[in-house]
Design an enzyme around this catalytic site. Structure first.
Site, PDB file in Angstrom:
ATOM      1  N   SER A 148     -26.050 -12.028 -56.185  1.00 23.41           N
ATOM      2  CA  SER A 148     -24.606 -11.767 -55.782  1.00 23.41           C
ATOM      3  C   SER A 148     -23.669 -10.163 -54.809  1.00 23.41           C
ATOM      4  O   SER A 148     -25.442  -9.433 -55.020  1.00 23.41           O
ATOM      5  CB  SER A 148     -24.325 -11.834 -57.261  1.00 23.41           C
ATOM      6  OG  SER A 148     -24.148 -11.003 -58.273  1.00 23.41           O
ATOM      7  N   LYS A 149     -22.456 -10.970 -54.522  1.00 27.71           N
ATOM      8  CA  LYS A 149     -22.218  -9.797 -54.197  1.00 27.71           C
ATOM      9  C   LYS A 149     -22.328  -8.186 -54.756  1.00 27.71           C
ATOM     10  O   LYS A 149     -22.904  -6.960 -54.425  1.00 27.71           O
ATOM     11  CB  LYS A 149     -20.898  -9.352 -54.176  1.00 27.71           C
ATOM     12  CG  LYS A 149     -20.352 -10.615 -52.902  1.00 27.71           C
ATOM     13  CD  LYS A 149     -19.592  -9.796 -52.074  1.00 27.71           C
ATOM     14  CE  LYS A 149     -19.835 -10.533 -50.392  1.00 27.71           C
ATOM     15  NZ  LYS A 149     -19.816 -12.013 -50.543  1.00 27.71           N
TER      16      LYS A 149
END
Ligand code: GLU
Length: 488
Positions: A261-262
């Protein structure tokens, strides 16, 4: 499907659909493609899969091109360089896909499907209720000409659907071994939309054949599309021994096995660039996600990567993204830079941060200062804060640091240091260190940490700085003494 004849020329492609900036997963694929092509002396082809015109933008295409360039993944055929099998943007190849779709229709490998979105949804709903695998039910496979005329009269526009025969598809994945897909789970699939635009499965397969791709190394997420691509090769009349060989690279997971994820690594390469990571560090680190150079090695140069990279060393279990390891490798790569290379990397960070404007005298000072921080940083973005003290004229001690030197002992340290340093005949780090150690450690009996931290704060403005004596040498006698006086 047998593994095919290994003597043919190696042609590997990286074929992103730039619907956003390339991220860690895409780049890992590009890197492995490139490394494999370079290792084998084959060709690395860069193809832009931009048939999804709503989501792919010219900006993202350009960003993908820039990213590969920045990483040093040079391509032999593709955007900007051209090549014998171009164009390499799928949006410029639409007629080719349309021709093949017509051919498939004429051959009976594909058919027109007039089902509406609502009808398809109703089929899916019924399948859900009956606990069946979702997928097209073959409704339009054998329409009579009367039914077709009726649909046409209703103004329905057909899609082109590939007919998937009963049975199964087996192919030998270079990483996973034999993989079989039962066709009951691979329903007839759309090749061309109502508006005539091609879908990924058609375009990717046609291009891999026409561009003579020999090896498809790509993410495991695309494994399930492989039987459809093989079906297209078959309809194109390609001999099985000429099919590209597939190697599906393991998933990249975030830390703690969470999805990438980010916050967990899956950000754009632009982010890593701006945060001060070197391309070589990113490539080195990403190379370890699913591949290993052997012997517990973790540090490889780009050249070594191309020498050592083989698909046999790629494993099938998921790889885990570890930011700490990337940082450590980045630090190693920074330490391995020559001074001139380090200077070139440092300059834009210092200029963008406003630390320097880039004049010759500033650069000269930066060049002198870089060796004293090269051992201590993990990213280039740390450089401005560390070297700022050399370039500020208005001198501001960080408030947190100012408090630390407000006590009487610090004042004494500063006062004695100022006196002794003022009489120093030669201003270099050895002489500075010698005289201060004598005065503060030997004569005053202070602990080095206490004695020097007050000076560090006075001279650099912060309790975190490059080595103190080297910093004072670089700053010069006059400025150093002025700052100590100002702190007093
Ligand atoms: N264009 C596809 C994607 O970006 C990849 C195509 C392929 O590697 O087969 O997901």
């Amino acid at each position: 499907m047998p593994a095919n004849n290994s003597s043919r020329e190696v042609r590997v492609r990286f074929a992103p659909s730039p619907t956003g900036e390339l991220h860690v997963g895409n780049i890992r694929t590009a890197l492995f493609d490139w490394a494999y092509a370079r290792h084998t002396g084959g060709k690395f082809i860069f193809r832009i899969e931009d048939t999804d015109t709503e989501r792919v933008t010219p900006e993202y295409i350009q960003a993908a091109i820039n990213t590969l360039k920045w990483l040093g993944l040079d391509w032999d055929e593709g955007p900007e360089v051209g090549g014998p099998h171009g164009p390499y943007l799928q949006s410029e190849r639409l007629e080719i896909y349309a021709e093949w779709a017509s051919k498939f229709l004429a051959q009976g490998d594909a058919y027109h499907c007039y089902c509406s979105a609502e009808e398809l949804e109703a089929v899916r709903e019924a399948q859900r209720k009956a606990n069946q695998a979702p997928g097209y039910n073959g409704h339009c496979r054998d329409l009579s000409s009367q039914q077709i005329d009726e649909y046409k009269a209703e103004g329905r526009l057909p899609v082109v659907r590939m007919l998937m025969p009963d049975g199964s598809t087996t192919f030998t994945d270079l990483i996973r071994g034999d993989v079989t897909f039962e066709h009951k789970f691979v329903p007839d699939f759309v090749l061309v939309r109502h508006d005539g635009s091609p879908l990924y499965t058609l375009a990717v397969a046609v291009d891999d054949v026409l561009m003579k791709v020999s090896h498809v190394l790509r993410g495991e997420d695309l494994l399930s599309s492989t039987p459809r691509q093989l079906r297209v090769y078959d309809a194109m009349g390609v001999d099985v021994k000429d099919y590209p060989l597939f190697a599906h690279l393991p998933f990249v997971m975030g830390q703690d096995n969470a999805k990438l994820s980010k916050r967990n690594g899956e950000t754009s390469i632009a982010w890593y660039r701006d945060a001060g990571y070197l391309p070589e560090a990113i490539c080195n680190y990403l190379a370890l996600l699913g591949w290993s150079p052997g012997e517990d090695r973790e540090n490889v140069t780009m050249k070594e990567l191309t020498e050592l990279f083989t698909v046999e060393r790629v494993h099938s279990s998921p790889a885990r993204f570890d930011m700490k390891k990337l940082e450590a490798i980045n630090g190693d790569k920074i330490r391995a830079l020559t001074l001139d290379a380090f200077l070139e990397w440092a300059k834009p960070f210092l200029i963008n941060a406003g630390t320097i404007s880039g004049t010759a005298s500033e650069i000269e000072l930066v060049k002198k200062a870089l060796p004293i921080i090269q051992e201590r940083i993990t990213t280039l973005s740390e450089i401005p804060a560390l070297l700022n003290f050399l370039f500020v004229s208005e001198f501001n001690v960080e408030s947190e640091s100012a408090e630390k030197i407000a006590d009487s002992q610090s004042k004494e340290v500063l006062k004695i240091s100022a006196d002794r340093l003022a009489g120093l005949a030669e201003w270099n780090h050895e002489s500075i260190e010698g005289i201060l150690r004598q005065a503060l450690i030997v004569e005053l009996g202070l602990k080095p940490r206490i004695a020097f931290s007050a000076l560090r704060i006075a001279v650099t403005g912060s309790h975190i700085s490059p080595p103190l004596f080297e910093s004072m040498e670089l700053l010069g006698a006059q400025k150093s003494l002025e700052r100590i006086q100002a702190a007093l």
